[in-house]
Scaffold this motif. Structure first.
Motif, mmCIF file in Angstrom:
data_model
loop_
_atom_site.group_PDB
_atom_site.id
_atom_site.type_symbol
_atom_site.label_atom_id
_atom_site.label_comp_id
_atom_site.label_asym_id
_atom_site.label_seq_id
_atom_site.Cartn_x
_atom_site.Cartn_y
_atom_site.Cartn_z
ATOM 1 N N GLU A 225 -31.406 -11.671 -9.556
ATOM 2 C CA GLU A 225 -31.246 -10.973 -10.834
ATOM 3 C C GLU A 225 -29.780 -10.640 -11.103
ATOM 4 O OE1 GLU A 225 -33.737 -7.591 -10.591
ATOM 5 O OE2 GLU A 225 -35.614 -8.709 -10.891
ATOM 6 N N LEU A 226 -29.067 -10.221 -10.061
ATOM 7 C CA LEU A 226 -27.650 -9.902 -10.227
ATOM 8 C C LEU A 226 -26.844 -11.149 -10.593
ATOM 9 C CD1 LEU A 226 -25.382 -7.834 -10.044
ATOM 10 C CD2 LEU A 226 -25.221 -8.300 -7.589
ATOM 11 N N ILE A 227 -27.151 -12.278 -9.956
ATOM 12 C CA ILE A 227 -26.453 -13.530 -10.270
ATOM 13 C C ILE A 227 -26.710 -13.924 -11.725
ATOM 14 C CG2 ILE A 227 -26.386 -16.001 -9.776
ATOM 15 C CD1 ILE A 227 -26.875 -15.324 -6.845
ATOM 16 N N ASP A 228 -27.963 -13.778 -12.164
ATOM 17 C CA ASP A 228 -28.291 -14.109 -13.557
ATOM 18 C C ASP A 228 -27.520 -13.208 -14.522
ATOM 19 O OD1 ASP A 228 -30.015 -16.044 -12.665
ATOM 20 O OD2 ASP A 228 -31.796 -14.770 -12.775
ATOM 21 N N ARG A 229 -27.423 -11.922 -14.194
ATOM 22 C CA ARG A 229 -26.690 -11.012 -15.067
ATOM 23 C C ARG A 229 -25.208 -11.368 -15.134
ATOM 24 N NH1 ARG A 229 -28.046 -5.096 -13.082
ATOM 25 N NH2 ARG A 229 -26.459 -4.669 -14.669
ATOM 26 N N ALA B 251 -20.935 -16.004 -19.606
ATOM 27 C CA ALA B 251 -21.127 -16.855 -20.779
ATOM 28 C C ALA B 251 -20.814 -16.084 -22.064
ATOM 29 C CB ALA B 251 -22.567 -17.374 -20.808
ATOM 30 N N GLY B 252 -21.230 -14.814 -22.120
ATOM 31 C CA GLY B 252 -20.920 -14.000 -23.293
ATOM 32 C C GLY B 252 -19.429 -13.793 -23.471
ATOM 33 N N ALA B 253 -18.733 -13.546 -22.355
ATOM 34 C CA ALA B 253 -17.284 -13.361 -22.432
ATOM 35 C C ALA B 253 -16.584 -14.641 -22.884
ATOM 36 C CB ALA B 253 -16.743 -12.914 -21.082
ATOM 37 N N LEU C 299 -17.085 -14.956 -26.615
ATOM 38 C CA LEU C 299 -16.213 -14.027 -27.331
ATOM 39 C C LEU C 299 -14.764 -14.518 -27.339
ATOM 40 C CD1 LEU C 299 -17.587 -10.568 -26.119
ATOM 41 C CD2 LEU C 299 -17.852 -11.604 -28.379
ATOM 42 N N GLU C 300 -14.330 -15.083 -26.225
ATOM 43 C CA GLU C 300 -12.967 -15.599 -26.172
ATOM 44 C C GLU C 300 -12.782 -16.770 -27.135
ATOM 45 O OE1 GLU C 300 -9.713 -17.158 -22.843
ATOM 46 O OE2 GLU C 300 -11.717 -16.497 -22.239
ATOM 47 N N ASP C 301 -13.792 -17.632 -27.220
ATOM 48 C CA ASP C 301 -13.713 -18.739 -28.186
ATOM 49 C C ASP C 301 -13.668 -18.205 -29.618
ATOM 50 O OD1 ASP C 301 -13.775 -20.515 -26.094
ATOM 51 O OD2 ASP C 301 -15.953 -20.849 -26.206
#
Length: 299
Positions: free
Chosen positions: A95-99, A105-107, A110-112
């Motif tokens: 679960e931690l790896i998935d988070r 991926a979200g970061a 956002l950078e793009d």
């Protein structure tokens, strides 16, 4: 009557009966006193101290055996608990790896988005300069860093010492130099300022265009240019009169400073004159205080 004086009667004590084993006195002594008096005293002292009757080596072996049994019990219980908890720990780890992957991926997204917005803002700024700047629009964009430029100039490469100690520390943490052989933000500040002073018209560091509001800072061991981290080697492109710019910079105080870093701390540098350099536009040009001068006929 007279006669011979009488002798007092002789009283005799009756003799004790003789023991049958009187002739075996040695054997009798051994039987009656089987424990030597010294041994008896030592045994009495041990009983007074509360010592057990077990020999010391035997007590040590029994203690060691008890300790081994206890250790085996603890290991067995720990292994059983670990076996029971292993699925739970594995699930939490997944679960931690998935988070972490989702957050990464979200970061990235956002950078793009930020890069796209910067490009859009930059294009709008350049269009505004062309529209309102008249014949000086391109020059204003060039000087402000809002447009791409090309021309002759100087290519300066600054790199850390080969196999530099990445642990940090050393005199340059609080002074001007360091024995670690790492390039610091203040080193790059002096290089850039020296190039400006020597006549550079436009400068970029690792494809990051510098403007009048650009800042070179540090975050830990990383060097930031306008809040963007850079990695060595640091390639500085400066547009200007190449030969003159190179000579003036190397003879300046900042050029001598860079030479001292090379000689004393192994920082690697190289400078060359180029006939054609291409510098990108700044991601965005933000004006916080300045205002355009009022046109003719206005107060």
């Amino acid at each position: 009557m007279c006669g011979m004086p009488q002798q007092p009667p002789v009283r005799s004590t009756p003799a004790r009966p003789r023991r049958p084993d009187a002739s075996m006195s040695l054997l009798t002594t051994v039987m009656d006193h089987s424990l030597d008096e010294g041994y008896a005293e030592a045994a009495a002292r041990k009983r007074a101290r509360g010592d057990s009757g077990l020999p010391r080596p035997l007590r040590a072996k029994l203690g060691l055996a008890a300790g081994l049994v206890l250790a085996a019990l603890v290991v067995t219980v720990g292994a059983a608990e670990a076996r029971i908890a292993a699925p739970v720990v594995a699930k939490e780890r997944e679960e931690l790896i998935d988070r972490v992957e989702d957050a990464t991926a979200g970061a990235d997204k956002l950078e793009d988005d930020v890069d796209e917005l910067r490009d859009d803002v930059g294009e709008r700024q350049r269009a505004a300069l062309r529209e309102h700047g008249g014949g000086k629009g391109e020059l204003v964009g060039l000087l402000s860093g809002a447009t791409k430029v090309h021309g002759p100039g100087v290519r300066l490469v600054v790199d850390d010492k080969k196999a530099a100690d990445q642990g940090g520390g050393g005199p340059r943490e609080s002074a001007d130099f360091s024995d670690t052989g790492r390039v610091r933000d203040r080193d790059m500040q002096r290089v850039v300022n020296g190039l400006w002073e020597s006549g550079a018209e436009a400068i970029s560091v690792n494809d990051q265009r510098l403007t009048a509001l650009s800042a070179i800072r540090a975050a830990g061991d990383a060097i930031l240019v306008d809040n963007r981290p850079l990695v060595p080697p640091y390639t500085v492109l400066a547009v200007g009169d190449g030969k003159r710019l190179s000579a003036r910079f190397q003879n300046s105080h900042d050029g001598q400073y860079l030479h001292a870093l090379q000689e004393n701390f192994g920082i690697r540098t190289s400078i060359s004159v180029s006939d054609e350099l291409r510098l990108p536009a700044a991601p965005s040009v933000t004006v916080r205080t300045a205002e355009p001068k009022a046109g003719k006929g206005t107060s």
